[in-house]
Structure formats: C-alpha cells, structure tokens
Enzyme design. Structure first.
Site, PDB file in Angstrom:
ATOM      1  N   SER A  74      29.684 -18.991  11.140  1.00 21.26           N
ATOM      2  CA  SER A  74      30.094 -20.235  10.380  1.00 21.26           C
ATOM      3  C   SER A  74      30.422 -21.150   9.338  1.00 21.26           C
ATOM      4  CB  SER A  74      29.829 -21.074  12.244  1.00 21.26           C
ATOM      5  OG  SER A  74      30.430 -20.500  13.142  1.00 21.26           O
ATOM      6  N   LYS A  80      33.675 -21.861   8.222  1.00 23.01           N
ATOM      7  CA  LYS A  80      34.309 -22.711   9.097  1.00 23.01           C
ATOM      8  C   LYS A  80      35.408 -23.863   7.657  1.00 23.01           C
ATOM      9  CE  LYS A  80      33.669 -21.572  13.360  1.00 23.01           C
ATOM     10  NZ  LYS A  80      32.602 -21.863  14.380  1.00 23.01           N
ATOM     11  N   TYR A 101      39.348 -12.868  11.743  1.00 23.48           N
ATOM     12  CA  TYR A 101      38.554 -14.345  11.355  1.00 23.48           C
ATOM     13  C   TYR A 101      36.688 -13.460  10.968  1.00 23.48           C
ATOM     14  CZ  TYR A 101      34.887 -17.520  14.080  1.00 23.48           C
ATOM     15  OH  TYR A 101      34.023 -17.890  14.120  1.00 23.48           O
ATOM     16  N   TYR A 123      26.921 -28.014  14.514  1.00 24.29           N
ATOM     17  CA  TYR A 123      27.791 -28.194  16.290  1.00 24.29           C
ATOM     18  C   TYR A 123      27.458 -29.106  16.842  1.00 24.29           C
ATOM     19  CZ  TYR A 123      26.983 -22.959  14.513  1.00 24.29           C
ATOM     20  OH  TYR A 123      27.082 -21.648  13.584  1.00 24.29           O
ATOM     21  N   VAL A 180      25.224 -19.120  12.615  1.00 23.26           N
ATOM     22  CA  VAL A 180      24.174 -18.416  13.556  1.00 23.26           C
ATOM     23  C   VAL A 180      23.160 -17.609  12.082  1.00 23.26           C
ATOM     24  CG1 VAL A 180      25.605 -18.592  15.000  1.00 23.26           C
ATOM     25  CG2 VAL A 180      26.018 -16.700  14.189  1.00 23.26           C
TER      26      VAL A 180
HETATM   27  N1  GLU Z   1      31.171 -14.595  14.615  1.00 21.80           N
HETATM   28  C1  GLU Z   1      30.831 -16.082  14.977  1.00 21.80           C
HETATM   29  C2  GLU Z   1      31.555 -16.476  16.343  1.00 21.80           C
HETATM   30  O1  GLU Z   1      32.884 -16.467  15.607  1.00 21.80           O
HETATM   31  C3  GLU Z   1      30.561 -17.374  14.208  1.00 21.80           C
HETATM   32  C4  GLU Z   1      28.703 -17.928  14.974  1.00 21.80           C
HETATM   33  C5  GLU Z   1      28.615 -19.008  14.680  1.00 21.80           C
HETATM   34  O2  GLU Z   1      28.082 -18.944  12.959  1.00 21.80           O
HETATM   35  O3  GLU Z   1      28.766 -20.274  14.689  1.00 21.80           O
HETATM   36  O4  GLU Z   1      31.318 -16.668  17.501  1.00 21.80           O
END
Ligand code: GLU
Length: 426
Positions: free
Chosen positions: A64, A67, A189, A241, A259
């Site tokens: 993430s 993002k 993604y 988060y 994560v």
């Molecule tokens: N590939 C993970 C998902 O989209 C990324 C999660 C993350 O790092 O928050 O669920």
C-alpha cells in the site's frame, strides 16, 4: 572524522531492534514466510544524500505504500478536477479494505484505502493493462532513482486471493467510478502492490515528494509541486490506515505504510524516510517502523507542526541614513506573514520618514504572495506622498521589465542617492 548522523541512526535502529511485537501479514504465503527480524532504515536528505542502517538492502513488496504514488501519477496525468470527480479526500475511519463509497458522492472516500487506490489505477492512461502498469512502474522508478523489479510470486498470490479487492472493484464498477474493465484494473493494482523496494528506495521516493517532485538523487523532475502538495495532504490525513490521527499527533509527517512492512515518511522541503520491518500491529502498520519514526521525530524535532521560535524575524535592521530616509533590511524566507510584517511596519512608521528604502538583498526565497505585497508597497507610499526605493540585486521582488525597476537598485548607496535626489527635487 566520525559521521554523527550515521552513528545516531545506527543507535536508534539498535535501540528498537529488540522489539519483537507484531505479526507478519499472513493473507498470502509469500508475506507469511519473510524473515521477521528484517529491519532497515534509510534517510534521504533534501539534496539526495542517503544514510542507511540495518537491512537497508532487503527488498520487500511495496504494497500500500504504492497508493500515494499512483494517486500522484493520476493527478499528474489527468489533473485534479478529473481525479476529484472519482476519488474523495476525506479520511474514512474505516479499515483499508472496507467495501465502501462515500454515502453522498458514491465515490471512494480517499485514495489511501483500497477502493480509492483501485479507482486511481483506473485513471492512469493506457491502452492496455500492460501500458498502464508500465506508466506506473516508470513513475515509481523515477521517484526511487532505479527501475523497480516486480515480485512475480507475490503478484500471482495477490491475484489468486484477491476476493475482497474484486468485491471492491465490482462495487465501484456498479457506481460507474471505474474507467475500464474491473478485472484488468485489478490486475494492474496487484502488480503495483507487488513491486519490490528497499528502505532506501522508499527514502528516495519520499525525498522526491519532499523536494516537491524533483528526485534530489537524479535531479529529474518527476511531477509538479501542486501534485505533490495534494498527495502529501492525503498522506497526512489518511496515510496510516485507521491510525492516521495517532500518527500525525506523534510523528507529524505525511506518510504511508504497507502490509509488506514498509513505511515512507516525508518532511516537506527537508527529508524522505524509508523504514522496513515486516511485523505489523493490529492496524496493519509496521510496529518497529512506527516506533522508530516516533523516536526520530521526537529526537530530531521533525514534527512538521512544531511551531518554530521566531528566531529570525523578517526585519534584520532599520536605520535612518539621513533625515527623512529610512532603510529597512529584511532577510530569510519571505512568505505572506513576513511580508505582512514589513507592510505593517512601513505603514505604522510612515510619519517618521519621507523615503523608505527596502533592502531585500538578503532574502533567500520569496513566494508569489509576498512578492505581490511588496510590489504594492511602492504604490502605497506614493499615495501617501512618500517614495519607496528597493535594493534588489538578484531580482527577487522586481522582475526585469516591471515599472518598479525605475526605483530598484543594486546597492543601498545607489538607492540612497536616488532617494536624496527625489527629496531635493521635491
Ligand atoms: N495488496 C494488498 C491489498 O490490496 C495491499 C494491502 C496493504 O498494504 O494495505 O489488499
């Protein structure tokens, strides 16, 4: 000679290394199987010098932390208005993978949760998933200063286990938020999440944001300052988060975690920080990553809302060179608040002089607002029957060709001579 910064960073990593709290992400075997002891910290200065300590060479998947960078790329490519029509900027207070859109607008609440991140992927131009992914990878790589490799195994696992993300993408599709086929967008993604980085890559990516879009290591402009400002804004409010409030309070830097165990943190204008430690807390943030960032912020004074003591006021000195001619020396960075101070002072003291000489030769940087305000000072004085003269050898305030050039000089002596000539001629 000993490198004090390096030994400080080595020490801080050693202090936190003993922490073994937290758990590995276990939704795919590739993440569940990494070495939990891995711990790397990298810090890039605004001019591209990187300090590394611990396992700064371990590669892990960006997850993430990707993002904000895809969001930035979307802003860069199609502009803020088009992006805003599809993705909000409000903290959601929900889990990152919540299947939700804003009640009223029916678009994802922000780009840092999966719904918003998937929508952001769909906004990246490209005739095919490969073309979209290539653009994304090139953008991240330009920020990192090296071509980032793809972790094929993680990508395959993400794709195989991604029911939740499929649910999100199809929901978005049902609200007409996605530009393209949901499965193709998800594929991009998953690939974006599966790019491999080190803590040093993250520090460099952070430093590129800290430098308003210029990678200080390669010198390349990757995007523009407006894109970066918006990106940092959502990182600040939504990046960690649903622990964003706690993070902002304690650390005070725009950041994003993933994560995979990575965190990127940005101190605008100054630093990019990358941390890696894969043991996560209940909210999904790296336990040691958060702890080390808290320590760095507290010990190095990195909280961006720390209110600096007014150590250097804008006015450096003021003195009368002769009866009726007053010189104001200003210095430092001149922004709205400093320019306001200068205007106010000139107004309050205007009964004490006939001509004012504003010496800006020691101003380091000036923004548009301050420039406009100072430019207005001349007219303000003139309307009161007085005159303003400017010492501006570098053209900080007055650009060539402007009418104010007639009263702009290279040295204080020249400005004084002009002020005296005006006084005698009156
Ligand atoms: N590939 C993970 C998902 O989209 C990324 C999660 C993350 O790092 O928050 O669920």
């Amino acid at each position: 000679m000993a490198d004090l910064v390096q030994s400080y960073l080595d020490r801080i990593v050693a202090e936190h290394a003993a922490t073994a709290e937290g758990a590995l992400a276990d939704y795919i075997p590739e993440l569940a199987g990494v070495d939990p002891r891995g711990f790397g910290l990298s810090l890039s200065s605004g001019d591209g010098y990187v300090y590394e300590t611990g396992d700064a060479d371990i590669e892990f998947t960006i997850q993430s932390v990707s993002k904000p960078f895809t969001y930035a790329l979307a802003l860069d490519q199609i502009g803020e208005a088009a992006v805003d029509a599809r993705i909000g900027v409000e903290p959601s207070g929900e889990a990152f993978n919540e299947i939700s859109v804003d009640d009223v607008t029916k678009v994802p609440k922000n780009p840092m949760i999966n719904a918003g991140a998937i929508a952001a992927v769909s906004l990246i131009p490209g005739a095919s998933p490969d073309a979209r992914f290539a653009l994304i990878r090139d953008f991240y790589s330009a920020c990192a200063g090296r071509q980032l490799p793809l972790d094929e195994a993680v990508y395959r696992s993400e794709k195989a286990t991604g029911s939740r993300n499929r649910a999100i993408a199809y929901m978005l599709d049902s609200f007409d938020v996605l530009d393209g086929d949901p499965d193709e967008i998800l594929d991009v993604y998953y690939r974006q999440c599966s790019l491999r980085v080190t803590s040093t890559d993250l520090a460099r990516m952070g430093a590129t944001l800290a430098r308003a879009g210029v990678n200080p290591f390669t010198g390349r402009r990757v995007t523009n300052a407006a894109v970066v400002r918006r990106t940092l804004s959502v990182m600040l409010t939504c990046g960690m988060y649903d622990a964003a409030g706690d993070w902002v309070s304690a650390v005070g830097m725009p950041a994003k975690s993933g994560v995979g165990g990575g965190i990127v943190a940005v101190l605008p204008g100054q630093l990019g920080i990358g941390v890696y430690s894969p043991l996560l807390d209940a909210k999904g943030n790296s336990v040691r990553g958060v702890a080390v960032c808290r320590s760095l912020s507290a010990q190095l004074g990195l909280h961006f809302l720390s209110v600096p003591l007014q150590a250097r006021s804008t006015l450096r000195a003021s003195y009368d060179v002769r009866d009726g001619v007053r010189v104001y020396e200003i210095h430092g960075d001149l922004l709205f608040a400093g320019a306001e101070q200068v205007l106010r002072m000139a107004r309050q003291q205007s009964g004490e002089f006939s001509a004012a000489i504003l010496d800006v030769s020691r101003v380091d940087d000036i923004n548009g607002a301050a420039r406009t305000m100072l430019a207005g000072l001349g007219a303000m004085l003139q309307a009161a029957g007085k005159r303003g003269f400017l010492v501006d050898p570098d053209g900080a305030v007055v650009s060539p060709g402007s009418p104010a050039q007639a009263v702009t000089f290279t040295t204080v002596d020249d400005a004084v001579a002009a002020a005296e000539a005006w006084l005698f001629g009156r």
